[in-house]
Design an enzyme around this catalytic site. Structure first.
Site, mmCIF file in Angstrom:
data_model
loop_
_atom_site.group_PDB
_atom_site.id
_atom_site.type_symbol
_atom_site.label_atom_id
_atom_site.label_comp_id
_atom_site.label_asym_id
_atom_site.label_seq_id
_atom_site.Cartn_x
_atom_site.Cartn_y
_atom_site.Cartn_z
ATOM 1 N N ASN A 107 0.856 -1.185 0.000
ATOM 2 C CA ASN A 107 0.000 0.000 0.000
ATOM 3 C C ASN A 107 0.891 1.234 0.000
ATOM 4 O OD1 ASN A 107 -2.451 1.536 0.242
ATOM 5 N ND2 ASN A 107 -1.927 1.892 2.401
ATOM 6 N N HIS A 109 0.718 5.202 1.341
ATOM 7 C CA HIS A 109 -0.069 6.066 2.219
ATOM 8 C C HIS A 109 0.585 7.442 2.266
ATOM 9 C CE1 HIS A 109 -2.896 7.016 5.391
ATOM 10 N NE2 HIS A 109 -1.893 7.599 6.036
HETATM 11 C C1 GAR Z 1 -2.599 8.894 -2.987
HETATM 12 O O1 GAR Z 1 -2.156 10.083 -2.401
HETATM 13 C C2 GAR Z 1 -2.434 7.737 -2.028
HETATM 14 O O2 GAR Z 1 -1.287 7.833 -1.241
HETATM 15 C C3 GAR Z 1 -3.683 7.853 -1.184
HETATM 16 O O3 GAR Z 1 -4.691 8.191 -2.107
HETATM 17 C C4 GAR Z 1 -4.121 8.930 -3.192
HETATM 18 C C5 GAR Z 1 -4.526 8.249 -4.478
HETATM 19 O O4 GAR Z 1 -4.109 9.019 -5.581
HETATM 20 N N1 GAR Z 1 -3.966 6.635 -0.476
HETATM 21 C C6 GAR Z 1 -4.473 6.600 0.744
HETATM 22 O O5 GAR Z 1 -4.816 7.591 1.349
HETATM 23 C C7 GAR Z 1 -4.631 5.212 1.314
HETATM 24 N N2 GAR Z 1 -4.786 5.255 2.743
HETATM 25 P P1 GAR Z 1 -3.998 8.348 -7.006
HETATM 26 O O6 GAR Z 1 -5.334 7.648 -7.269
HETATM 27 O O7 GAR Z 1 -3.785 9.503 -7.940
HETATM 28 O O8 GAR Z 1 -2.850 7.383 -6.981
#
Ligand code: GAR
Length: 209
Positions: A107, A109
């Protein structure tokens, strides 16, 4: 070559960074499929345009979290993933799902874990007044936003930051470290020992990470 399956819920910019790294010859993996729990996820289009198989499994069609996660395994497993990559997959996973992909589930984060698990991490960072923030790639365990840390990147928090500016600075680093972490996995260089990740040195003559 190792197979990876990427799970997304939305924009898919981290997925796109992995696709780009692969196209540029920097990520020796086969991206077997991109799967979303949201039919509207923008990233599905990006994946399809890159010639990658896509699937949608809408969580709303299932009565329980357990039923959805079991069905999700049934969609993922025919692609024979060596690694399942959560890239903005905004679901809390059941212990059974996590167990099924133990040691092969990543994952990313948007915080320097263990600080700021959960949602709105940039808002949390600004409210806490930290001067350094960042992002983390980790192996997934049953506890939300925990698990052995593979790589982190930090960014400064600047005096005039708002959530959007800070998020953009962190996202830039996410796009750098996620391909790096997946490459280490693909090269067989990661080992989890007593809950901590060890990264083996690259083979002599191999491309340095
Ligand atoms: C990213 O910033 C990722 O780190 C976060 O969601 C965003 C997705 O962006 N994930 C979380 O918060 C998981 N807990 P993306 O769809 O453009 O990759």
């Amino acid at each position: 070559m190792k197979n990876i399956v990427i799970l997304i819920s939305g924009r898919g910019s981290n997925m796109e960074a992995l696709i780009k790294a692969r196209e540029q010859g920097e990520l020796p993996v086969n991206i077997a499929a991109v799967i979303s729990n949201q039919a509207s996820a923008k990233g599905l289009e990006t994946a399809a345009n890159a010639g990658i198989a896509t699937r949608v499994l809408a969580h709303g069609d299932f009565p329980t979290r357990e039923a959805f996660d079991a069905a999700l395994c049934d969609v993922i497993d025919p692609f024979s993933p060596d690694l399942v990559v959560l890239a903005g997959f905004m679901r809390i996973l059941t212990p059974a799902f996590v167990k099924h992909y133990e040691n092969r589930l990543f994952n990313i984060h948007p915080s320097l874990l263990p600080a700021f698990p959960g949602l709105h991490t940039h808002r949390q960072a600004l409210a806490a007044g930290v001067t350094t923030h960042g992002c983390t790639v980790h192996f997934v365990t049953a506890e939300l936003d925990h698990g052995p840390i593979v790589i982190q990147a930090s960014v400064p928090v600047l005096a005039d930051d708002d959530e959007a500016r800070l998020a953009a600075r962190v996202l830039h680093e996410e796009h750098r470290i996620y391909p790096q972490a997946v490459r280490w996995f693909a090269e067989g260089r990661l080992q989890v020992v007593n809950g901590l990740v060890q990264v083996a040195a690259a083979e002599p003559g191999a491309r340095q990470g």
